[in-house]
Write a protein that holds these residues in place. Structure first.
Motif, PDB file in Angstrom:
ATOM      1  N   PHE A   1      52.966 -39.771  77.990  1.00 54.32           N
ATOM      2  CA  PHE A   1      51.696 -40.314  77.517  1.00 54.32           C
ATOM      3  C   PHE A   1      50.570 -39.349  77.842  1.00 54.32           C
ATOM      4  N   GLY A   2      49.769 -39.041  76.834  1.00 51.40           N
ATOM      5  CA  GLY A   2      48.672 -38.107  77.016  1.00 51.40           C
ATOM      6  C   GLY A   2      49.044 -36.663  76.792  1.00 51.40           C
ATOM      7  N   GLY A   3      50.356 -36.374  76.706  1.00 50.10           N
ATOM      8  CA  GLY A   3      50.790 -35.005  76.438  1.00 50.10           C
ATOM      9  C   GLY A   3      51.867 -34.524  77.370  1.00 50.10           C
ATOM     10  N   GLY A   4      53.003 -34.121  76.838  1.00 50.59           N
ATOM     11  CA  GLY A   4      54.096 -33.568  77.627  1.00 50.59           C
ATOM     12  C   GLY A   4      54.243 -32.089  77.341  1.00 50.59           C
ATOM     13  N   GLU A   5      55.495 -31.609  77.410  1.00 52.97           N
ATOM     14  CA  GLU A   5      55.697 -30.183  77.179  1.00 52.97           C
ATOM     15  C   GLU A   5      57.049 -29.908  76.548  1.00 52.97           C
ATOM     16  N   ILE A   6      57.102 -28.815  75.790  1.00 51.28           N
ATOM     17  CA  ILE A   6      58.354 -28.315  75.248  1.00 51.28           C
ATOM     18  C   ILE A   6      59.035 -27.506  76.342  1.00 51.28           C
ATOM     19  N   GLN A   7      60.283 -27.836  76.625  1.00 57.86           N
ATOM     20  CA  GLN A   7      61.001 -27.144  77.692  1.00 57.86           C
ATOM     21  C   GLN A   7      61.923 -26.056  77.169  1.00 57.86           C
ATOM     22  N   GLU A   8      62.381 -26.215  75.958  1.00 60.51           N
ATOM     23  CA  GLU A   8      63.195 -25.197  75.308  1.00 60.51           C
ATOM     24  C   GLU A   8      62.822 -25.178  73.837  1.00 60.51           C
ATOM     25  N   PRO A   9      62.445 -24.014  73.302  1.00 58.57           N
ATOM     26  CA  PRO A   9      61.934 -23.998  71.925  1.00 58.57           C
ATOM     27  C   PRO A   9      63.008 -24.272  70.884  1.00 58.57           C
TER      28      PRO A   9
ATOM     29  N   ASP B   1      53.629 -24.966  67.862  1.00 55.51           N
ATOM     30  CA  ASP B   1      53.075 -23.631  68.087  1.00 55.51           C
ATOM     31  C   ASP B   1      54.177 -22.623  67.756  1.00 55.51           C
ATOM     32  N   VAL B   2      54.022 -21.937  66.610  1.00 57.10           N
ATOM     33  CA  VAL B   2      55.044 -20.986  66.186  1.00 57.10           C
ATOM     34  C   VAL B   2      55.047 -19.794  67.144  1.00 57.10           C
ATOM     35  N   GLY B   3      56.191 -19.547  67.745  1.00 56.75           N
ATOM     36  CA  GLY B   3      56.321 -18.499  68.738  1.00 56.75           C
ATOM     37  C   GLY B   3      56.507 -19.058  70.128  1.00 56.75           C
ATOM     38  N   ARG B   4      55.922 -20.228  70.378  1.00 56.66           N
ATOM     39  CA  ARG B   4      56.094 -20.879  71.674  1.00 56.66           C
ATOM     40  C   ARG B   4      57.033 -22.089  71.551  1.00 56.66           C
ATOM     41  N   ASP B   5      56.715 -23.001  70.626  1.00 53.50           N
ATOM     42  CA  ASP B   5      57.520 -24.215  70.455  1.00 53.50           C
ATOM     43  C   ASP B   5      58.685 -24.006  69.502  1.00 53.50           C
ATOM     44  N   VAL B   6      58.582 -23.035  68.625  1.00 50.31           N
ATOM     45  CA  VAL B   6      59.654 -22.730  67.681  1.00 50.31           C
ATOM     46  C   VAL B   6      59.749 -21.229  67.507  1.00 50.31           C
ATOM     47  N   VAL B   7      60.949 -20.718  67.614  1.00 49.49           N
ATOM     48  CA  VAL B   7      61.225 -19.304  67.403  1.00 49.49           C
ATOM     49  C   VAL B   7      61.833 -19.146  66.013  1.00 49.49           C
TER      50      VAL B   7
ATOM     51  N   THR C   1      57.115 -38.099  71.108  1.00 47.08           N
ATOM     52  CA  THR C   1      57.414 -36.671  71.021  1.00 47.08           C
ATOM     53  C   THR C   1      56.174 -35.855  71.344  1.00 47.08           C
ATOM     54  N   CYS C   2      56.396 -34.588  71.633  1.00 47.51           N
ATOM     55  CA  CYS C   2      55.272 -33.669  71.855  1.00 47.51           C
ATOM     56  C   CYS C   2      54.720 -33.116  70.544  1.00 47.51           C
ATOM     57  N   THR C   3      55.589 -32.950  69.571  1.00 53.30           N
ATOM     58  CA  THR C   3      55.214 -32.222  68.361  1.00 53.30           C
ATOM     59  C   THR C   3      55.288 -33.046  67.082  1.00 53.30           C
ATOM     60  N   GLY C   4      55.807 -34.276  67.170  1.00 52.38           N
ATOM     61  CA  GLY C   4      55.909 -35.091  65.974  1.00 52.38           C
ATOM     62  C   GLY C   4      57.175 -34.885  65.184  1.00 52.38           C
ATOM     63  N   THR C   5      58.162 -34.201  65.768  1.00 52.79           N
ATOM     64  CA  THR C   5      59.448 -34.019  65.103  1.00 52.79           C
ATOM     65  C   THR C   5      60.588 -34.144  66.099  1.00 52.79           C
ATOM     66  N   SER C   6      61.652 -34.779  65.668  1.00 53.52           N
ATOM     67  CA  SER C   6      62.837 -34.927  66.517  1.00 53.52           C
ATOM     68  C   SER C   6      63.550 -33.605  66.724  1.00 53.52           C
ATOM     69  N   ALA C   7      63.149 -32.551  66.017  1.00 53.83           N
ATOM     70  CA  ALA C   7      63.740 -31.235  66.215  1.00 53.83           C
ATOM     71  C   ALA C   7      63.474 -30.701  67.612  1.00 53.83           C
ATOM     72  N   GLU C   8      62.466 -31.253  68.290  1.00 52.83           N
ATOM     73  CA  GLU C   8      62.148 -30.787  69.633  1.00 52.83           C
ATOM     74  C   GLU C   8      63.110 -31.346  70.681  1.00 52.83           C
TER      75      GLU C   8
END
Length: 400
Positions: A77-85, A125-131, A268-275
């Motif tokens: 809640f309020g914002g989490g983090e991507i642990q593996e892109p 964030d392209v480059g950080r959240d997705v390679v 989710t952090c990014t709005g997609t289950s891909a995370e």
């Protein structure tokens, strides 16, 4: 009118709207499969446009094998983090040199993919959240002859088929419009709604159940109460939308896997289950008309990413839908129309092995009454099949 092999015949089954059970699905723009479809198609458009600009003609390419490997995340809640892109691999073939002109196909592909992701899934964030990676094997300029030199109609690259239908049933319209509007006007005012919206419609008799899975974005959700409010807001909106389309009774279900007592919710952090563990592939989701419709014939071809010049898996699926919509709009007395277009490798794409129209007519109208009109429209659209190529390259046609 030319001597194309066009057949018009009555359908030997009930119209889908009259069947007792109907099932319809749509995977939203942020679903992992749709991400692959969208990236593959944007890359396809970018390559085609680059070839036209640099050498004056489209060259051989296909990018319809794009794959997504899910990452991992810790939403809060309020914002989490991507642990593996997330890892996105653009795979296919492209012509990288033609008559002495070098084309940086992989650079073009990377730029197109990044542009698409920034537009459609801005929380990533392209480059950080997705390679994003690209592996395009060398295409062959020698395949140009099948593309139709000097204005000639291209030859089919395969013996394959495409299917399309019109009009949409009420359930199909509800499912399609639910995802499009949740990812449009509703998300504009409710940023907690992520682009990974999956909609399943089930009609039994005169009752429609709409099940919606919405990836909520944690940055915009302060606590469990706010999450509950977000879910209820979606439920009310979808219910109102569905009831504006149908007079049948409607029940809407949202994020049915949630367990509030255990704190298991679709956050989710990014709005997609891909995370968070959901992989994706081109062609595994929506068909060319944007829906998955098990009550109707469907092609299993992946439309997105294929070249739009002579790849029948793309052209005939887009064209069959275009033909069906045109016929239903212009010819009175049709309740349901199914178009099937079959190619034969090496034949001009405007000369299908067969173009088959299956029709359910309204009471008092026979197929014989409308056969000539239907045949004329199918013939005209086939004669102008290259317009599908132009519209696809310009991005005017959706492929998923």
């Amino acid at each position: 009118m030319t001597e194309r092999n066009i057949r018009v015949e009555p359908t030997n089954r009930l119209a889908v709207e009259d069947q007792e059970v109907e099932i319809v699905e749509r995977k939203g723009i942020g679903h992992p499969d749709s991400i692959c479809d969208g990236v593959a198609e944007r890359v396809s458009q970018a390559l085609a446009q680059a070839y036209l600009e640099r050498v004056g003609k489209p060259l051989h390419y296909n990018t319809d094998e794009t794959q997504l490997v899910a990452g991992s995340a810790a939403p809060a809640f309020g914002g989490g983090e991507i642990q593996e892109p997330i890892y996105l691999l653009i795979v296919g073939r492209a012509t990288k040199e033609y008559e002495g002109t070098k084309i940086p196909a992989e650079t073009i592909a990377l730029e197109a993919a990044r542009e698409y992701l920034n537009e459609e899934i801005p929380q990533l964030d392209v480059g950080r959240d997705v390679v994003v990676d690209v592996k395009l094997g060398e295409g062959s300029g020698d395949l140009q002859e099948v593309f139709g030199e000097d204005g000639a109609v291209p030859m089919a690259n395969d013996t394959s088929f495409g299917v399309g239908h019109a009009p949409l049933t009420e359930t199909e319209r509800i499912v399609y419009e639910t995802e499009r509007r949740l990812n449009g006007e509703y998300a504009d005012d409710n940023p907690e709604v992520g682009p990974d919206v999956k909609v399943m419609g089930k009609r039994e008799g005169d009752h429609v159940d709409v099940t919606v899975a919405v990836a909520m974005i944690d940055e915009y959700v302060d606590d469990l109460d706010a999450y509950r409010d977000a879910v209820e807001g979606v439920r009310e909106y979808v219910g109102d939308l569905a009831r504006s389309i149908t007079d049948r009774s409607v029940t809407v279900h949202v994020n049915t896997a949630d367990d509030y007592e255990d704190g298991a919710i679709y956050l989710t952090c990014t709005g997609t289950s891909a995370e968070m563990g959901d992989d994706g592939s081109v062609g595994r989701g929506n068909r060319a008309n944007g829906l998955i419709t098990p009550n109707r014939p469907m092609s299993m071809e992946a439309t997105s990413g294929k070249n739009a010049v002579n790849h029948i898996g793309k052209i005939y699926n887009l064209l069959s839908t275009d033909v069906a919509e045109a016929v239903v709009e212009e010819v009175d007395g049709i309740r349901e129309l199914q178009i099937r277009l079959l190619s034969q490798i090496g034949r001009p794409i405007d000369q299908p092995h067969v173009a088959d129209a299956h029709v359910v007519t309204e009471d008092g109208v026979s197929v014989a009454d409308i056969e000539d009109e239907v045949t004329a429209i199918v013939d005209e659209r086939l004669a102008n099949v290259t317009s599908i190529t132009e519209r696809a390259i310009e991005g005017d046609l959706s492929t998923f």
